[in-house]
Design a protein around this motif. Structure first.
Motif, short mmCIF file in Angstrom:
data_model
loop_
_atom_site.label_atom_id
_atom_site.label_comp_id
_atom_site.label_asym_id
_atom_site.label_seq_id
_atom_site.Cartn_x
_atom_site.Cartn_y
_atom_site.Cartn_z
N HIS A 5 11.40 -7.53 -9.85
CA HIS A 5 10.03 -7.77 -9.07
C HIS A 5 9.82 -7.82 -7.77
O HIS A 5 9.38 -8.50 -6.92
CB HIS A 5 9.26 -8.98 -9.44
N SER A 6 10.66 -6.76 -7.03
CA SER A 6 10.96 -6.64 -5.60
C SER A 6 10.63 -5.16 -5.12
O SER A 6 10.84 -4.30 -5.94
CB SER A 6 12.23 -7.02 -5.25
N LEU A 7 10.61 -5.04 -3.88
CA LEU A 7 10.72 -3.85 -3.22
C LEU A 7 11.85 -3.86 -2.02
O LEU A 7 12.01 -4.63 -1.10
CB LEU A 7 9.31 -3.43 -2.29
N GLU A 16 11.44 -4.15 -13.13
CA GLU A 16 10.03 -4.11 -12.67
C GLU A 16 10.12 -4.04 -11.06
O GLU A 16 9.43 -4.97 -10.38
CB GLU A 16 9.33 -5.31 -12.99
N SER A 17 11.02 -3.20 -10.55
CA SER A 17 11.08 -3.09 -8.99
C SER A 17 11.12 -1.77 -8.69
O SER A 17 10.98 -0.77 -9.20
CB SER A 17 12.43 -3.85 -8.62
N VAL A 18 11.10 -1.85 -7.23
CA VAL A 18 11.07 -0.55 -6.53
C VAL A 18 12.42 -0.37 -5.62
O VAL A 18 12.60 -1.22 -4.93
CB VAL A 18 9.99 -0.20 -5.68
N ALA A 73 0.91 -1.10 0.12
CA ALA A 73 -0.04 -0.11 0.03
C ALA A 73 0.76 1.32 -0.06
O ALA A 73 0.34 2.05 -0.83
CB ALA A 73 -0.75 0.10 1.13
N VAL A 74 1.80 1.15 0.85
CA VAL A 74 2.81 2.34 0.74
C VAL A 74 3.55 2.53 -0.72
O VAL A 74 3.60 3.73 -1.14
CB VAL A 74 3.95 2.27 1.94
N ASP A 75 3.80 1.41 -1.14
CA ASP A 75 4.49 1.57 -2.57
C ASP A 75 3.47 2.25 -3.47
O ASP A 75 3.71 2.86 -4.26
CB ASP A 75 4.83 0.16 -2.92
N PHE A 76 2.27 1.78 -3.68
CA PHE A 76 1.23 2.20 -4.17
C PHE A 76 1.03 3.87 -3.99
O PHE A 76 0.98 4.64 -5.11
CB PHE A 76 -0.15 1.92 -4.16
N ALA A 77 0.98 4.42 -2.64
CA ALA A 77 1.02 5.75 -2.52
C ALA A 77 2.16 6.38 -3.04
O ALA A 77 2.09 7.72 -3.59
CB ALA A 77 0.92 6.21 -0.87
#
Length: 511
Positions: free
Chosen positions: A418-420, A439-441, A244-248
């Motif tokens: 594909h990771s945070l 595809e990561s943050v 959720a934080v990542d989305f924000a």
């Protein structure tokens, strides 16, 4: 381990985002309408003010409220409280003096908020027993007049210069909190290179929970997704909360790339009309628009930094950044403190401050340079979460992992898919590709990437602060659309160096 996971603050924020930005297209439309509206207002204001002649305003001297806690404290301790003309706007500025007029002068610079120097009230008695103490309400704040103009770190630094010339009789020790710390840093970067031949000398800089140093987008993200320690969250919601934080954060980054509607406020008359009666807005806007990238290397005086680990206004990440960027700086952390440690931990704060002012440094956090021991092992993690990784490795591979912190790591390469992931004090050095993100943050503070091809970013969101990326040809190779936020960072390739401080949406670019 501390995660970038919030509770109520980010849940509310996410709700607002879901209502306001159901799609990128709508966000762009909303943002464009906002810019158009601001532009229309700016044109109207500019037409209105073009007919005005510039005149130096006459600011009346305010009167002190007898019930003001600062006034009462000054009377009780026989401190000297009065008005003096500031050096920029020539407006009445409230200044307090305590302690002896002889010996070193400690100048206290407050942060945002109309309390002004009152934030320093718990500190002044302890300092006054040993030093000549000078505190002020910056123009626009507290008991000072509200002049029209740009409340920028540059202007406030000039105010400090005038204050020192008038009040300091010996060496100067500058202590700044929050916005005041950013102002003090700006001042020290100017004063260090042009120390006066005679008169007061700046001897030490002390920064407490400095605000506004990160690039604007990174700073706003830290406010919107205020951290709650991972261990305080139920295990079942840890991973969803991180998502959720990542989305924000992703929405903040996307909207920030659509443009800055506040750019019209660069016009002095328009700014005065829009935020002239709101010193907090004026100063905050000027602060986040200031690029400190070239300031750190110009600070040559001893620097001590203090941070509250639970600070949700100025993230601890900024403390790590400052400690690494300012030569010889020392960082101390109060684990349980928030943004105003002198109020919440007064006794501990006063002891820490007096020790630093007297040259005593104990129990400091120090930047731990990643180990140079032999890198002979690979680390491969798949479908993992909530891990802290430290030490020395050959190659590190993270695939479909969440909430991973690499802290003080030295490796030849890091591959993230594909990771945070968060990186802190990490060195990646190899003869080939040192860093790749697919595809990561990735959020990184104090990062060195060095390699023949250096870094590859594909369809990722990157937030680097205090990063140096060095490549033989191009430092950064971007494939597929990626969002990048840089704070106080540098790209080096083919013998050329480029400072980077801003937000970018890039696709198929070599940088």
């Amino acid at each position: 381990m501390s995660s970038r996971v919030g509770q109520v603050p980010f849940i509310v924020f996410i709700g607002v985002l879901l209502i306001s930005f159901p799609s990128q297209l709508f966000a762009e439309s909303w943002w464009q309408r906002t810019k158009d509206a601001v532009h229309e207002v700016s044109e109207d204001l500019e037409r209105k003010f073009l007919q005005r002649d510039d005149q130096t305003p006459d600011y009346p001297t305010p009167t002190f409220d007898p019930a003001d806690p600062l006034v009462l404290a000054a009377q009780e301790h026989q401190w000297r409280l009065g008005y003096h003309q500031d050096a920029v706007w020539h407006s009445p500025m409230a200044v307090l003096e305590a302690g002896s007029n002889n010996g070193p002068t400690v100048i206290l610079v407050h942060g945002l908020g109309q309390k002004g120097m009152l934030d320093w009230l718990p500190v002044i008695p302890a300092l006054a027993a040993r030093f000549h103490v000078v505190a002020l309400d910056l123009p626009g704040f507290g008991r000072s007049a509200l002049p029209m103009g740009d409340y920028s770190p540059e202007n406030y630094a000039a105010v400090l210069e005038g204050l020192i010339a008038e009040f300091a009789h010996d060496d100067v020790y500058l202590v700044g909190h929050s916005m005041g710390a950013a102002v003090s840093l700006y001042f020290a970067s100017q004063r260090s290179s042009v120390q006066p031949v005679s008169g007061p000398q700046l001897r030490q800089l002390i920064l407490v929970d400095a605000a506004g140093i990160l690039e604007r987008t990174a700073f706003v993200k830290s406010l919107a997704t205020a951290p709650v320690p991972l261990e305080q969250l139920p295990h079942i919601i840890r991973s969803p909360s991180a998502s959720a934080v990542d989305f924000a954060e992703s929405m903040i980054e996307r909207v920030s790339l659509l443009g800055d509607p506040t750019a019209v406020l660069a016009n002095n008359r328009i700014r005065d009309a829009v935020v002239g009666q709101s010193p907090n807005s004026n100063a905050a806007l000027a602060l986040v628009q200031t690029d400190f990238s070239k300031r750190f290397s110009q600070v040559t005086v001893p620097t001590a930094i203090l941070w509250g680990a639970q600070d949700t206004v100025a993230p601890l990440r900024t403390g790590y950044l400052l400690q690494q960027q300012i030569a010889g700086a020392q960082l101390s952390i109060f684990p349980d403190a928030e943004h105003v440690p002198m109020a919440s931990h007064t006794e501990l704060f006063n002891a820490w401050l007096l020790n630093r002012l007297q040259g005593v440094a104990e129990d400091d956090f120090r930047y731990r340079r990643p180990s140079d021991s032999t890198m002979n092992s690979d680390l491969v993690l798949k479908h993992c979460r909530d891990r802290v990784i430290t030490g020395t490795y050959k190659n590190i591979t993270l695939n479909k992992c969440e909430n991973i912190l690499l802290d003080n790591v030295h490796a030849e390469s890091l591959s993230v898919s594909h990771s945070l992931v968060e990186l802190r004090n990490v060195r990646l050095e190899s003869e080939g590709r040192s860093f790749s993100s697919d595809e990561s943050v990735v959020l990184a503070t104090n990062l060195l990437i060095r390699g023949k091809k250096a870094a590859l970013v594909q369809g990722s969101r990157i937030d680097f602060a205090g990063a140096t990326v060095i490549g033989d040809d191009k430092a950064l190779n971007i494939k597929a659309t990626s969002l990048l936020v840089f704070s106080v960072s540098e790209l080096q390739s083919a013998g050329a160096s480029k400072s980077v401080h801003g937000s970018f949406r890039l696709e198929d670019k070599r940088w």
